[in-house]
Write an enzyme that holds these catalytic residues in place. Structure first.
Site, short mmCIF file in Angstrom:
data_model
loop_
_atom_site.label_atom_id
_atom_site.label_comp_id
_atom_site.label_asym_id
_atom_site.label_seq_id
_atom_site.Cartn_x
_atom_site.Cartn_y
_atom_site.Cartn_z
N ASP A 17 0.71 -1.49 -0.29
CA ASP A 17 0.16 -0.29 0.00
C ASP A 17 1.10 1.69 0.07
O ASP A 17 2.20 0.83 0.19
CB ASP A 17 -0.94 -0.34 1.14
N ASP A 19 -0.14 5.48 0.99
CA ASP A 19 -0.43 5.86 1.88
C ASP A 19 -0.42 5.54 3.15
O ASP A 19 -1.31 4.34 3.63
CB ASP A 19 -1.86 6.44 1.81
#
Length: 221
Positions: A17, A19
Site C-alpha cells: 500500500d 499512504d
C-alpha cells in the site's frame, strides 16, 4: 545471521500500500478533506478518520449526500490533493528498503488515483515502480481483494505467495480476502492497533532477503 519476521516462509513478491505504509500524507490529505467536509456541513472531526485506505469516490458515495455527484466530487478532491503536497515524506528507511528489492518482484497497490500516487511518491522521494495498481485499475476498491489479486496476476505469481504491507483495516481486509500474508506498518498510527498480523513501526533494520530461487524473505538485521 538475520532473523525472519515469518520464520521458514518465503514469498514470490512484496505488495505495498502507499499512504501510511511507505509514505505519510495524512496531514496533506486531511487538509484537503477537512475543507471539503466543512463545505458540506459535515462534522470534520468525526469524518476524517473515515477517509483512509479507501478510494475517494467510495468515501463520498457512502455519505449519501443529496444532490452530490460522487464521481465529480472525487475528481475535484483528487485535483486538490495533487496540488497539496506539504508535509508528505517517506516512512523512515522505506526508500532504502525498496531500493534493495529486485525489480519486478514488488508493486505498489493503492486506493489513490494514478496521478495522485505518482505526485505523492515524487514528493516523498520514493521510486515509481514498474508496476503500480491504482484506483482506476479495479472496479471494486479495498476492502475488496481485486487490487491485490490484479497485482499478483500482473507479476505472474499466486496471491498466496505474496506478502502485503498495509496500515489500514480496509487494506488488511483486502489482503486477507486475496489470501496473501500481511505485515502491518504502524508508523502513522496515533493509537494502538489490534491485529493478528506481525507489525513493524517502520523499515529500519529490515531487508528483503533474496533466496537462491529468487524468493523473498522479510528479514531483521
Amino acid at each position: 545471521m538475520p532473523d525472519s519476521i515469518f520464520p521458514g516462509r518465503e514469498f514470490a513478491a512484496f505488495l505495498f500500500d502507499m499512504d501510511g505504509t511507505i509514505l505519510t500524507s495524512i496531514a496533506a490529505a486531511e487538509r484537503v478533506w477537512a475543507a471539503w467536509a466543512r463545505g458540506h456541513g459535515l462534522d470534520v472531526e468525526a469524518f476524517l478518520p473515515t477517509i483512509h485506505g479507501v478510494r475517494a469516490v467510495e468515501t463520498v458515495r457512502r455519505l449519501n449526500l443529496p444532490g452530490v455527484d460522487a464521481v465529480a466530487e472525487a475528481e475535484a478532491i483528487t485535483l486538490a490533493e495533487i496540488a497539496e503536497v506539504r508535509g508528505i515524506e517517506a516512512i523512515p528507511s522505506a526508500a532504502g528498503f525498496l531500493a534493495g528489492l529486485p525489480a519486478g518482484r514488488w508493486a505498489i497497490v493503492t486506493s489513490a488515483p494514478r496521478a495522485l500516487a505518482e505526485r505523492r511518491l515524487q514528493a516523498a522521494g520514493l521510486p515509481i515502480p514498474p508496476l503500480m495498481v491504482t484506483a482506476e485499475d479495479v472496479e471494486h476498491g479495498k476492502p475488496a481483494p481485486d487490487c491485490f489479486l490484479l497485482a499478483a496476476r500482473l507479476l505472474g505469481v499466486h496471491p498466496a505467495e505474496c506478502l502485503v504491507f498495509e496500515d489500514t483495516a480496509a487494506g488488511i481486509a483486502a489482503a486477507e480476502a486475496a489470501g496473501a500474508a500481511v505485515v502491518v506498518v504502524t508508523a502513522t498510527h496515533a493509537h494502538s492497533f489490534r491485529t493478528p498480523h506481525p507489525t513493524i513501526a517502520d523499515y529500519a533494520g529490515l531487508a528483503g532477503t533474496v533466496g537462491q530461487a529468487g524468493s523473498l524473505a522479510l528479514s531483521i538485521h
